[in-house]
Design an enzyme around this catalytic site. Structure first.
Site, PDB file in Angstrom:
ATOM      1  N   SER A 145       0.841  -1.203   0.000  1.00 28.05           N
ATOM      2  CA  SER A 145       0.000   0.000   0.000  1.00 28.05           C
ATOM      3  C   SER A 145       0.876   1.253   0.000  1.00 28.05           C
ATOM      4  O   SER A 145       1.995   1.231   0.519  1.00 28.05           O
ATOM      5  CB  SER A 145      -0.866  -0.036   1.258  1.00 28.05           C
ATOM      6  OG  SER A 145      -1.984   0.799   1.121  1.00 28.05           O
ATOM      7  N   PRO A 146       0.383   2.365  -0.560  1.00 30.29           N
ATOM      8  CA  PRO A 146       1.183   3.593  -0.562  1.00 30.29           C
ATOM      9  C   PRO A 146       1.526   4.034   0.864  1.00 30.29           C
ATOM     10  O   PRO A 146       0.650   4.052   1.715  1.00 30.29           O
ATOM     11  CB  PRO A 146       0.252   4.636  -1.192  1.00 30.29           C
ATOM     12  CG  PRO A 146      -0.866   3.877  -1.812  1.00 30.29           C
ATOM     13  CD  PRO A 146      -0.936   2.545  -1.172  1.00 30.29           C
ATOM     14  N   GLN A 180       1.541   6.705  -7.079  1.00 32.47           N
ATOM     15  CA  GLN A 180       0.342   7.371  -6.562  1.00 32.47           C
ATOM     16  C   GLN A 180       0.564   8.871  -6.628  1.00 32.47           C
ATOM     17  O   GLN A 180       1.503   9.397  -6.037  1.00 32.47           O
ATOM     18  CB  GLN A 180       0.058   6.958  -5.111  1.00 32.47           C
ATOM     19  CG  GLN A 180      -1.298   7.492  -4.638  1.00 32.47           C
ATOM     20  CD  GLN A 180      -1.540   7.316  -3.154  1.00 32.47           C
ATOM     21  OE1 GLN A 180      -0.720   7.746  -2.336  1.00 32.47           O
ATOM     22  NE2 GLN A 180      -2.655   6.713  -2.780  1.00 32.47           N
ATOM     23  N   TYR A 187      -7.024  15.071   1.368  1.00 34.15           N
ATOM     24  CA  TYR A 187      -6.148  15.893   0.526  1.00 34.15           C
ATOM     25  C   TYR A 187      -6.997  16.584  -0.552  1.00 34.15           C
ATOM     26  O   TYR A 187      -8.223  16.463  -0.551  1.00 34.15           O
ATOM     27  CB  TYR A 187      -5.007  15.040  -0.044  1.00 34.15           C
ATOM     28  CG  TYR A 187      -4.153  14.462   1.069  1.00 34.15           C
ATOM     29  CD1 TYR A 187      -3.498  15.332   1.960  1.00 34.15           C
ATOM     30  CD2 TYR A 187      -4.063  13.097   1.296  1.00 34.15           C
ATOM     31  CE1 TYR A 187      -2.755  14.827   3.024  1.00 34.15           C
ATOM     32  CE2 TYR A 187      -3.318  12.595   2.358  1.00 34.15           C
ATOM     33  CZ  TYR A 187      -2.669  13.460   3.227  1.00 34.15           C
ATOM     34  OH  TYR A 187      -1.953  12.979   4.274  1.00 34.15           O
ATOM     35  N   ARG A 218      -7.928   6.074  -5.333  1.00 31.65           N
ATOM     36  CA  ARG A 218      -8.153   5.778  -3.910  1.00 31.65           C
ATOM     37  C   ARG A 218      -9.162   6.770  -3.357  1.00 31.65           C
ATOM     38  O   ARG A 218      -9.026   7.981  -3.558  1.00 31.65           O
ATOM     39  CB  ARG A 218      -6.834   5.838  -3.143  1.00 31.65           C
ATOM     40  CG  ARG A 218      -7.040   5.586  -1.659  1.00 31.65           C
ATOM     41  CD  ARG A 218      -5.736   5.377  -0.900  1.00 31.65           C
ATOM     42  NE  ARG A 218      -5.409   3.957  -0.837  1.00 31.65           N
ATOM     43  CZ  ARG A 218      -4.680   3.401   0.135  1.00 31.65           C
ATOM     44  NH1 ARG A 218      -4.183   4.135   1.108  1.00 31.65           N
ATOM     45  NH2 ARG A 218      -4.425   2.110   0.128  1.00 31.65           N
ATOM     46  N   ARG A 246       1.230  -1.304   6.850  1.00 35.68           N
ATOM     47  CA  ARG A 246       2.157  -1.502   7.981  1.00 35.68           C
ATOM     48  C   ARG A 246       2.835  -2.863   8.000  1.00 35.68           C
ATOM     49  O   ARG A 246       4.022  -2.946   8.332  1.00 35.68           O
ATOM     50  CB  ARG A 246       1.422  -1.202   9.296  1.00 35.68           C
ATOM     51  CG  ARG A 246       1.121   0.283   9.440  1.00 35.68           C
ATOM     52  CD  ARG A 246       0.120   0.548  10.522  1.00 35.68           C
ATOM     53  NE  ARG A 246      -1.159  -0.049  10.193  1.00 35.68           N
ATOM     54  CZ  ARG A 246      -2.194  -0.103  11.027  1.00 35.68           C
ATOM     55  NH1 ARG A 246      -2.083   0.414  12.242  1.00 35.68           N
ATOM     56  NH2 ARG A 246      -3.324  -0.648  10.658  1.00 35.68           N
TER      57      ARG A 246
HETATM   58  C1  LIG Z   1       3.615   5.498   7.359  1.00 36.91           C
HETATM   59  C2  LIG Z   1       2.387   5.509   6.519  1.00 36.91           C
HETATM   60  C3  LIG Z   1       2.305   6.360   5.427  1.00 36.91           C
HETATM   61  C4  LIG Z   1       1.171   6.364   4.610  1.00 36.91           C
HETATM   62  N1  LIG Z   1       1.152   7.119   3.485  1.00 36.91           N
HETATM   63  C5  LIG Z   1       0.139   6.997   2.605  1.00 36.91           C
HETATM   64  C6  LIG Z   1       0.192   7.606   1.335  1.00 36.91           C
HETATM   65  O1  LIG Z   1       1.164   8.231   0.973  1.00 36.91           O
HETATM   66  N2  LIG Z   1      -0.885   7.469   0.521  1.00 36.91           N
HETATM   67  C7  LIG Z   1      -1.983   6.745   0.886  1.00 36.91           C
HETATM   68  O2  LIG Z   1      -2.937   6.639   0.119  1.00 36.91           O
HETATM   69  N3  LIG Z   1      -2.035   6.133   2.070  1.00 36.91           N
HETATM   70  C8  LIG Z   1      -1.003   6.213   2.926  1.00 36.91           C
HETATM   71  N4  LIG Z   1      -1.036   5.507   4.109  1.00 36.91           N
HETATM   72  C9  LIG Z   1      -2.178   4.657   4.407  1.00 36.91           C
HETATM   73  C10 LIG Z   1      -1.888   3.208   3.990  1.00 36.91           C
HETATM   74  O3  LIG Z   1      -1.708   3.077   2.613  1.00 36.91           O
HETATM   75  C11 LIG Z   1      -3.006   2.280   4.440  1.00 36.91           C
HETATM   76  O4  LIG Z   1      -4.198   2.652   3.794  1.00 36.91           O
HETATM   77  C12 LIG Z   1      -3.232   2.283   5.944  1.00 36.91           C
HETATM   78  O5  LIG Z   1      -2.005   2.286   6.638  1.00 36.91           O
HETATM   79  C13 LIG Z   1      -4.035   1.069   6.397  1.00 36.91           C
HETATM   80  O6  LIG Z   1      -3.400  -0.103   6.023  1.00 36.91           O
HETATM   81  P1  LIG Z   1      -2.588  -1.041   7.084  1.00 36.91           P
HETATM   82  O7  LIG Z   1      -3.570  -1.373   8.172  1.00 36.91           O
HETATM   83  O8  LIG Z   1      -2.182  -2.243   6.270  1.00 36.91           O
HETATM   84  O9  LIG Z   1      -1.434  -0.252   7.593  1.00 36.91           O
HETATM   85  C14 LIG Z   1       0.087   5.533   4.934  1.00 36.91           C
HETATM   86  C15 LIG Z   1       0.168   4.703   6.045  1.00 36.91           C
HETATM   87  C16 LIG Z   1       1.302   4.663   6.823  1.00 36.91           C
HETATM   88  C17 LIG Z   1       1.366   3.706   7.987  1.00 36.91           C
END
Ligand SMILES: Cc1cc2nc3c(=O)[nH]c(=O)nc-3n(C[C@H](O)[C@H](O)[C@H](O)COP(=O)(O)O)c2cc1C
Ligand SMILES: Cc1cc2nc3c(=O)[nH]c(=O)nc-3n(C[C@H](O)[C@H](O)[C@H](O)COP(=O)(O)OP(=O)(O)OC[C@H]3O[C@@H](n4cnc5c(N)ncnc54)[C@H](O)[C@@H]3O)c2cc1C
Length: 763
Positions: free
Chosen positions: A413-414, A491, A572, A620, A715
């Site tokens: 994921s981003p 992204q 955003y 997204r 994560r």
């Molecule tokens: C450190 C960090 C940075 C993130 N940056 C972005 C981002 O740049 N773009 C985005 O769409 N989501 C971002 N997210 C959200 C994640 O892509 C994801 O949707 C969210 O962490 C939930 O997924 P998880 O439970 O697997 O961590 C970020 C999450 C984390 C933890």
């Protein structure tokens, strides 16, 4: 102790027995309005685990219950002319009347007094008793009498159901029958509970129920119509009701009961009076009887009643909540079932079996490996067009969209790294993305990469607006393509009112301590009181932003990214156009959803033109603002997804939240997946699911049930870049691409896994 037990159902009787077993000198009176042989309803299902608990408490009644059990192992699903059957589920059923008679007999033999055909008086009339137990079921008067103290929360669920019986045999499987009729879908939960009787619960949506005219029918007419609808399944047998004592129609809505407190002074609630669990997870009697045992236990072991009540509530509340959670998932599945009627029978069956989220992919493999392997082959056949010889886990089935094929369905994921300077990715980014691409995921997303310096969230965000950026990203993309089998997606986004803020690990979303740049947004609505007031965007600003998106897209195309994602989520810039919480415009870009989508769509269309035809674009979105009716809710997200898909978006990446400081998200395992499920199956679009998905089992269950087409993990990929390779080893799947230099490590890992399997006897 003198105990008055108001209500002689499974809960009340089991409490009376349990109390007497602990101290025969207790004086226990059960007050029951019915006669010993009266009962509404038919059979109940109890699991082996519950029976074990009953046996530890009272071997005598538990033996009698066990001796009266009917066992079956399969679940059969009748749907669209097919009957799908899976095994290993292990149920046992008993008639409710038989269960009550056993418990009554046992209670009487232990000296419990049962006053049948006696209406319970208000709880405070039992002055001669030390304790008053409200075991008077779902419509408990005890609970109502002290509603101020117990603070009940009653949720009347949407479907209509009627509990009938039949002599038609359903003795080889717990059976679900889904019938499509001219008035809509109607379905049955049927199971045998003694040698010649089965429970037959008929259920449908309220709209279907009204269209049938059930709201105007008495019980005889209802039964005659149900017999007609399910004639094919009843083999000439009649349906029977034993709820004729109820006034009006015997159709009900399920009431989900929760109470903030279960006790007040010397009065305590038990069973359905305190908490209910939907019949589709078959656990109401279990909860009532196990709570009865716990209450008796603590009354016996604790020094006083107050601490007994406290311990009873502490222990049981957790178990009840756990079951109510599963029951809620299951209730909602049936309430939303019309959404799944386009699914193929195999996937429909899988979705039904895993509806409560208590049964996962690997649980199903343990229950019925042959059935699951057939389902996995079906999944692969549907995706690739050819029938495989051997099944593979759904996460390792390739995914194709436009000219791009992903080797598997796991995505990184981003995730913003906050490590760039002036937007340029550096050695950190090279190693970070290279490692994740080596780790086996089918698709690696870059972090939100910004279309302009002002569009960055923080000074550490990456950009794609200068030749230097293009060179740095190309180095990363070239490595991914030459050394790994992963595809890589960029992204693109603009931060809007959430721009000019601190790095993720500093004070996230707070303005910079120095050097802030001006921010803009659809309306002059700041992210928080501490953040800058954004400038309301003019049409010239919109032109500029659109052109910057196009410029970055052209760069991404030149670099050779495989996939492009537009970031329209998390508050955003684009997201702040979509949600009414931050879009207060009165021109054609604000107001209705159609208007709020106008600029995001304009950007998408311009980007699509600049992006190679054979490469996909995902968007997204935040499918839930988590603020109630003022903001976006999942039903709005379905509309947003429809609008985007009609414009040509290939996939919706379904995230949620981060659009308002007022949001009150409800977190949990796979907590955003229901939004992906809803969007995919109601709008008919391909989706990516994300959010607290961390086990291979989660990924396989989501894909196989048709809740998403791809699964993003964020994560988990921070702690383990090789998450996918490790998942393959965990599942003993050897079809993934390990980098050649790492083969000796791979071989050792698989060897160790096999050895530990052999040692634990797991094959
Ligand atoms: C450190 C960090 C940075 C993130 N940056 C972005 C981002 O740049 N773009 C985005 O769409 N989501 C971002 N997210 C959200 C994640 O892509 C994801 O949707 C969210 O962490 C939930 O997924 P998880 O439970 O697997 O961590 C970020 C999450 C984390 C933890
Ligand atoms: C359609 C359907 C199917 C179900 N299937 C299952 C299943 O498969 N497995 C399972 O475990 N559970 C099942 N349940 C749930 C289960 O029936 C209940 O959860 C369980 O009976 C709860 O036990 P209880 O003792 O708390 O309440 P109840 O069984 O409701 O008993 C309450 C008793 O109190 C008496 N009473 C009420 N008010 C008064 C009064 N004022 N004076 C005197 N007496 C009074 C009633 O007559 C009744 O006997 C199902 C429920 C439904 C509706």
């Amino acid at each position: 102790m003198r105990a008055a037990v108001l209500g002689g159902g499974p809960g009340g009787l089991n409490f009376a027995i349990s109390l007497k077993l602990r101290d025969a000198s207790h004086d226990v009176v059960v007050i029951e309005r019915n006669r010993p042989n009266d009962t509404f309803g038919w059979g109940v299902v109890l699991s082996d685990e519950t029976l074990g608990n009953l046996n530890t408490n009272d071997p005598v009644s538990s033996k009698a219950i066990r001796d009266s059990f009917v066992y079956w192992d399969d679940i059969a699903v009748h749907y669209r002319g097919a009957v799908m059957r899976s095994g290993g589920h292990g149920f046992s059923g008993i008639g409710r009347k038989r269960l009550l008679n056993i418990l009554q007999e046992r209670a009487l033999s232990l000296g419990v007094k049962i006053q049948f055909e006696t209406e319970a008086a208000p709880p405070d009339s039992y002055k001669d008793f030390d304790i008053v137990v409200g075991a008077d079921g779902v419509n408990s008067r005890v609970r109502t009498a002290y509603a101020d103290a117990f603070k009940p929360d009653i949720d009347v669920r949407a479907c209509k159901y009627i509990w009938l019986g039949t002599h038609q045999k359903f003795d080889d499987a717990f059976t679900f029958i889904f019938e499509e009729t001219e008035h809509g879908w109607i379905w049955v939960h049927a199971y045998q509970f003694d040698a010649d009787t089965a429970t037959f619960i008929v259920e449908c949506s309220e709209a279907t129920w009204r269209r049938f005219g059930f709201d105007r029918m008495g019980i005889d007419e209802t039964i005659a119509l149900c017999e007609k609808i399910f004639a094919r399944n009843l083999g000439g047998h009649k349906l029977m009701s034993n709820a004729r004592h109820l006034r009006g129609s015997a159709w009900l809505n399920f009431n989900r009961v929760l109470c903030e407190r279960w006790s007040h002074k010397n009065i305590v609630l038990l069973g359905d009076a305190a908490a209910t669990a939907h019949f589709s997870v078959g656990s109401g009697s279990k909860l009532a009887m196990e709570s009865a045992i716990a209450l008796a236990n603590y009354l016996d072991s604790e020094p006083d009643m107050a601490s007994a009540f406290r311990r009873y509530e502490d222990e049981r509340r957790l178990e009840v909540l756990r079951l109510q959670n599963a029951a809620r998932n299951s209730t909602e599945w049936f309430e939303d079932v019309e959404r799944y009627f386009d699914l193929d029978p195999v996937q429909f069956n899988y979705s039904l079996l895993t509806r409560s989220q208590r049964i996962s992919h690997e649980n199903l493999r343990q229950r019925d490996p042959q059935w699951l392997s057939g389902a996995e082959k079906w999944f692969e056949q549907k995706a690739t067009g050819y029938t495989p010889n051997a099944a593979r886990p759904p996460m390792f089935v390739p995914f194709r969209v436009r000219g791009i094929e992903l080797a598997n369905r796991v995505c990184v994921s981003p995730m913003a790294q906050y490590r760039a300077e002036n937007g340029t990715p550096n050695e950190w980014h090279f190693v970070h993305y290279a490692e994740r691409a080596k780790g086996g995921a089918g698709l690696v997303f870059t972090e939100m990469t910004c279309i302009s310096p002002e569009g960055r969230i923080s000074p550490g965000c990456t950009g794609l607006y200068s030749p230097e950026h293009e060179r740095a990203w190309k180095r990363i993309v070239d490595f991914v393509h030459s050394e790994t089998s992963a595809k890589i997606a960029i992204q693109l986004g603009h931060s809007g009112a959430k721009g000019s803020t601190q790095l993720g690990w500093e004070e996230s979303d707070a303005p910079l301590k120095a050097g802030n740049w001006a921010v803009m947004a659809p309306s002059a609505v700041p992210w928080s009181r501490e953040n800058q007031m954004p400038r309301e965007m003019s049409r010239a600003d919109m032109d500029k932003i659109r052109d910057e998106f196009v410029r970055s897209t052209e760069m991404a195309a030149r670099i050779g990214f495989d996939w492009l994602e537009l970031h329209y989520a998390h508050g955003y810039l684009m997201s702040s156009f979509i949600t009414p919480l931050t879009n207060r415009r009165s021109d054609e870009y604000g107001g209705s959803l159609e208007n709020r989508m106008r600029f995001p769509l304009e950007v998408f269309r311009a980007v699509r033109k600049a992006w190679p035809d054979d490469k996909p674009i995902s968007v997204r979105i935040s499918a839930h603002d988590w603020v109630g009716p003022d903001g976006i809710r999942p039903q709005d997200a379905v509309e947003i997804a429809r609008i985007l898909t009609e414009a040509g978006v290939d996939l919706i990446d379904v995230s949620a939240g981060q659009t308002s400081t007022r949001a009150r998200p409800v977190y949990g395992r796979m907590f955003q997946t229901p939004f992906s499920d809803r969007i995919r199956n109601e709008a008919g679009v391909a989706t990516l699911a994300v959010g607290n998905i961390y086990e291979p089992d989660h990924v396989n269950s989501i894909l196989m049930a048709g809740r998403a087409d791809l699964v993003c993990l964020a994560r988990p990929h921070l702690t383990d870049p090789y998450w996918t390779l490790h998942a393959a080893a965990e599942l003993r799947y050897d079809g993934v691409n390990w980098p050649k230099p790492y083969w000796p490590g791979r071989d050792q890992l698989y060897r160790l896994k096999s050895r530990s399997e052999a040692m634990t006897g797991k094959v």
